[in-house]
Design an enzyme around this catalytic site. Structure first.
Site, PDB file in Angstrom:
ATOM      1  N   TYR A  28      -3.112   5.127  -4.785  1.00  0.00           N
ATOM      2  CA  TYR A  28      -4.396   5.815  -4.682  1.00  0.00           C
ATOM      3  C   TYR A  28      -4.331   7.075  -5.536  1.00  0.00           C
ATOM      4  O   TYR A  28      -3.263   7.673  -5.698  1.00  0.00           O
ATOM      5  CB  TYR A  28      -4.709   6.197  -3.235  1.00  0.00           C
ATOM      6  CG  TYR A  28      -5.147   5.047  -2.368  1.00  0.00           C
ATOM      7  CD1 TYR A  28      -6.355   4.408  -2.588  1.00  0.00           C
ATOM      8  CD2 TYR A  28      -4.353   4.595  -1.317  1.00  0.00           C
ATOM      9  CE1 TYR A  28      -6.771   3.346  -1.802  1.00  0.00           C
ATOM     10  CE2 TYR A  28      -4.751   3.537  -0.521  1.00  0.00           C
ATOM     11  CZ  TYR A  28      -5.961   2.920  -0.765  1.00  0.00           C
ATOM     12  OH  TYR A  28      -6.356   1.861   0.016  1.00  0.00           O
ATOM     13  N   ASP A  43     -10.848 -10.394  -4.755  1.00  0.00           N
ATOM     14  CA  ASP A  43     -10.421  -9.968  -3.427  1.00  0.00           C
ATOM     15  C   ASP A  43     -11.673  -9.891  -2.557  1.00  0.00           C
ATOM     16  O   ASP A  43     -12.646  -9.248  -2.930  1.00  0.00           O
ATOM     17  CB  ASP A  43      -9.753  -8.590  -3.532  1.00  0.00           C
ATOM     18  CG  ASP A  43      -9.031  -8.161  -2.269  1.00  0.00           C
ATOM     19  OD1 ASP A  43      -9.511  -8.503  -1.174  1.00  0.00           O
ATOM     20  OD2 ASP A  43      -8.005  -7.478  -2.374  1.00  0.00           O
ATOM     21  N   GLY A  44     -11.666 -10.570  -1.396  1.00  0.00           N
ATOM     22  CA  GLY A  44     -12.799 -10.441  -0.493  1.00  0.00           C
ATOM     23  C   GLY A  44     -13.330 -11.755   0.038  1.00  0.00           C
ATOM     24  O   GLY A  44     -13.802 -12.600  -0.733  1.00  0.00           O
ATOM     25  N   ILE A  54     -11.878 -14.414   1.538  1.00  0.00           N
ATOM     26  CA  ILE A  54     -11.129 -15.673   1.506  1.00  0.00           C
ATOM     27  C   ILE A  54     -10.669 -16.038   2.915  1.00  0.00           C
ATOM     28  O   ILE A  54      -9.918 -15.293   3.553  1.00  0.00           O
ATOM     29  CB  ILE A  54      -9.908 -15.564   0.572  1.00  0.00           C
ATOM     30  CG1 ILE A  54     -10.346 -15.266  -0.862  1.00  0.00           C
ATOM     31  CG2 ILE A  54      -9.054 -16.829   0.655  1.00  0.00           C
ATOM     32  CD1 ILE A  54     -11.116 -16.381  -1.513  1.00  0.00           C
ATOM     33  N   ARG A  55     -11.123 -17.200   3.397  1.00  0.00           N
ATOM     34  CA  ARG A  55     -10.736 -17.662   4.729  1.00  0.00           C
ATOM     35  C   ARG A  55     -10.216 -19.107   4.704  1.00  0.00           C
ATOM     36  O   ARG A  55      -9.682 -19.576   5.708  1.00  0.00           O
ATOM     37  CB  ARG A  55     -11.934 -17.594   5.700  1.00  0.00           C
ATOM     38  CG  ARG A  55     -12.479 -16.193   5.908  1.00  0.00           C
ATOM     39  CD  ARG A  55     -11.511 -15.291   6.651  1.00  0.00           C
ATOM     40  NE  ARG A  55     -12.112 -13.998   6.937  1.00  0.00           N
ATOM     41  CZ  ARG A  55     -12.040 -12.933   6.132  1.00  0.00           C
ATOM     42  NH1 ARG A  55     -11.382 -13.031   4.986  1.00  0.00           N
ATOM     43  NH2 ARG A  55     -12.611 -11.790   6.459  1.00  0.00           N
ATOM     44  N   LYS A  92      -7.896  -2.390  -9.291  1.00  0.00           N
ATOM     45  CA  LYS A  92      -8.587  -3.047  -8.185  1.00  0.00           C
ATOM     46  C   LYS A  92      -9.896  -2.331  -7.875  1.00  0.00           C
ATOM     47  O   LYS A  92      -9.904  -1.122  -7.643  1.00  0.00           O
ATOM     48  CB  LYS A  92      -7.685  -3.064  -6.947  1.00  0.00           C
ATOM     49  CG  LYS A  92      -8.267  -3.749  -5.720  1.00  0.00           C
ATOM     50  CD  LYS A  92      -7.213  -3.817  -4.613  1.00  0.00           C
ATOM     51  CE  LYS A  92      -7.756  -4.465  -3.356  1.00  0.00           C
ATOM     52  NZ  LYS A  92      -8.712  -3.583  -2.649  1.00  0.00           N
ATOM     53  N   GLY A  99      -6.421 -10.200   2.511  1.00  0.00           N
ATOM     54  CA  GLY A  99      -6.129  -9.034   3.330  1.00  0.00           C
ATOM     55  C   GLY A  99      -6.158  -9.354   4.809  1.00  0.00           C
ATOM     56  O   GLY A  99      -5.122  -9.559   5.437  1.00  0.00           O
ATOM     57  N   ARG A 100      -7.363  -9.437   5.389  1.00  0.00           N
ATOM     58  CA  ARG A 100      -7.466  -9.675   6.829  1.00  0.00           C
ATOM     59  C   ARG A 100      -6.746 -10.951   7.250  1.00  0.00           C
ATOM     60  O   ARG A 100      -6.126 -10.993   8.315  1.00  0.00           O
ATOM     61  CB  ARG A 100      -8.933  -9.764   7.242  1.00  0.00           C
ATOM     62  CG  ARG A 100      -9.671  -8.429   7.235  1.00  0.00           C
ATOM     63  CD  ARG A 100     -11.106  -8.612   7.714  1.00  0.00           C
ATOM     64  NE  ARG A 100     -11.840  -7.359   7.737  1.00  0.00           N
ATOM     65  CZ  ARG A 100     -12.531  -6.883   6.696  1.00  0.00           C
ATOM     66  NH1 ARG A 100     -12.549  -7.558   5.546  1.00  0.00           N
ATOM     67  NH2 ARG A 100     -13.186  -5.735   6.791  1.00  0.00           N
ATOM     68  N   THR A 145      -6.003   1.374  -6.938  1.00  0.00           N
ATOM     69  CA  THR A 145      -7.158   1.017  -6.118  1.00  0.00           C
ATOM     70  C   THR A 145      -8.263   2.049  -6.281  1.00  0.00           C
ATOM     71  O   THR A 145      -8.072   3.222  -5.950  1.00  0.00           O
ATOM     72  CB  THR A 145      -6.765   0.913  -4.634  1.00  0.00           C
ATOM     73  OG1 THR A 145      -5.863  -0.182  -4.473  1.00  0.00           O
ATOM     74  CG2 THR A 145      -7.985   0.673  -3.758  1.00  0.00           C
ATOM     75  N   HIS A 182     -13.209  -3.742  -1.385  1.00  0.00           N
ATOM     76  CA  HIS A 182     -12.362  -3.262  -0.298  1.00  0.00           C
ATOM     77  C   HIS A 182     -12.684  -3.961   1.016  1.00  0.00           C
ATOM     78  O   HIS A 182     -12.702  -3.368   2.089  1.00  0.00           O
ATOM     79  CB  HIS A 182     -12.489  -1.743  -0.133  1.00  0.00           C
ATOM     80  CG  HIS A 182     -11.203  -1.071   0.243  1.00  0.00           C
ATOM     81  ND1 HIS A 182     -10.228  -0.759  -0.680  1.00  0.00           N
ATOM     82  CD2 HIS A 182     -10.702  -0.664   1.436  1.00  0.00           C
ATOM     83  CE1 HIS A 182      -9.198  -0.185  -0.070  1.00  0.00           C
ATOM     84  NE2 HIS A 182      -9.456  -0.119   1.214  1.00  0.00           N
ATOM     85  N   SER A 237       0.821  -1.198   0.000  1.00  0.00           N
ATOM     86  CA  SER A 237       0.000   0.000   0.000  1.00  0.00           C
ATOM     87  C   SER A 237       0.860   1.256   0.000  1.00  0.00           C
ATOM     88  O   SER A 237       1.907   1.306   0.640  1.00  0.00           O
ATOM     89  CB  SER A 237      -0.916   0.002   1.227  1.00  0.00           C
ATOM     90  OG  SER A 237      -1.620   1.220   1.322  1.00  0.00           O
TER      91      SER A 237
END
Length: 390
Positions: A130, A309-310, A312-313, A254, A332-333, A156, A278, A108
């Site tokens: 950005y 993206d989003g 995924i665990r 993105k 991400g998380r 992004t 996001h 980032s």
């Protein structure tokens, strides 16, 4: 097996919650407003079911692929996230972990570590941009990323201003002044291991963003850079095309959600798009990215690479995304929880958990390679998909 090892992303999250001060942890899990999009990002995967095979399963599986012309050992990339104060080593630890597991790093522009240090830790690093400040400001950041050796850029556009969270937003200071340290002390004392990790470095958590600094000027704080972003008019498609012309390498856009905008992204000349919201921190009430993925992949997947993206665990989540048209996914998380739980080793652990899950799912589906996956491997319920802007 080491007692520091964990076998699921859920366990990484539990350890992160235990280790981090409450305000730091809440910054990692929050979504915007009611959290509808954040919840759907997770729940949508539960609606998809597999169609497994029984005999003739392959003895070995190949998880490797290529993304934006670069080989990766598994179809999981690191999504760029802002200041990673969950661990003193921050983005450098994540970059080293990604390199150790053979995958790419997204950094980032609001990161806490300079691009030069991160590229040195992982030469397969993409610098995230950005649309902030003037075109000259943006070009200066691109020049710095190019000089540092970044292999590509990520623009992004899936982050617009969300004004509230129903459960409240954590207090994040602009600078760690004496007053803020006193205010934060009770939380820190309740999480001594996190505090001790910073004490050993003889440095406080750094909320500055060195990659947003202009030559010869002080490094801005996160909120200083955030304020500049808020005061900058959002880019047009003509701006996207202009920026593409300024970078002659891989270019990932993105935040594409709609079929019509995916086609415009192709016209703008991007190398790849990521279907992303996001992580549920943008406009609340949009559907899960996995619901929007199939229509976008069908529309432009033969012209540009499509990523997701989003939410995924698990490794099985990755397989579901690939079966519906994604080239790879970004996380991400999940890796931030690994970073909080164990630094570089924790991020490596998260990538290993996903690798193992992808491998075991491939085995059950009877495939030797991630490239063999298709929609036929899934049971997709009627009404699952969202064909937005089709």
């Amino acid at each position: 097996m080491s007692i520091t090892w964990f076998e699921s992303i859920a366990e990484a999250q539990r350890r992160a919650k235990k280790r981090l001060p409450a305000s730091v942890y809440s910054a990692l899990i929050a979504g915007s407003e009611k959290g509808l999009t954040l919840q759907d990002n997770l729940a949508a995967y539960d609606e998809l079911r597999f169609a497994p095979r029984t005999a003739g399963l392959p003895g070995e599986r190949d998880l490797s692929t290529s993304v934006l012309g670069r080989d990766v050992a598994l179809p999981v990339l690191i999504s760029p996230t802002g200041v990673q104060a969950v661990h003193p080593d921050g983005e450098v630890a994540v970059a080293r972990a990604a390199a150790a597991r053979g995958t790419s790093m997204g950094l980032s522009s609001f990161a806490s570590k300079p691009v030069e240090e991160v590229v040195a830790a992982n030469p397969n690093t993409y610098f995230q941009v950005y649309w902030t400040g003037s075109r000259d400001d943006i070009l200066q950041r691109l020049d710095r990323a190019r000089s540092a050796g970044a292999v590509g850029i990520i623009l992004t556009l899936d982050w617009s201003f969300s004004h509230s969270r129903d459960w409240g937003s954590p207090h994040i200071p602009d600078k760690l002044t004496l007053r803020e340290l006193i205010r934060f002390a009770p939380e820190g004392m309740m999480h001594p291991r996190w505090l001790l990790a910073y004490a050993r470095t003889k440095k406080l958590p750094d909320l500055s963003v060195p990659n947003m600094a202009e030559p010869g000027t002080p490094v801005p704080s996160f909120f200083g850079a955030y304020g500049q972003w808020m005061q900058t008019a959002p880019p047009s498609w003509e701006d996207v095309s202009w920026l593409r012309k300024q970078w002659d390498g891989p270019f990932l856009l993105k935040g594409v959600y709609r079929v019509d905008e995916a086609r415009r992204a192709v016209d703008a000349g991007v190398s790849a798009i990521s279907v992303s919201n996001h992580g549920g921190n943008n406009l609340d009430g949009t559907p899960a990215t996995i619901r929007a993925l199939p229509a976008v992949a069908e529309a432009v997947g033969n012209e540009v690479e499509v990523l997701l993206d989003g939410g995924i665990r698990r490794g099985s989540d990755v397989v579901k995304a690939l079966a519906l048209g994604a080239r790879a996914v970004l996380i991400g998380r999940a890796y931030l929880w690994g970073l909080a739980a164990g630094g570089q080793a924790g991020v490596e652990n998260v990538l290993d958990v996903l690798r193992n899950g992808i491998d075991s799912t491939l085995l059950a589906l009877g495939h030797r390679s991630v490239h063999d996956l298709s929609r036929d491997d899934l049971i997709v319920p009627e009404g699952f998909e969202r064909r937005i802007g089709a």
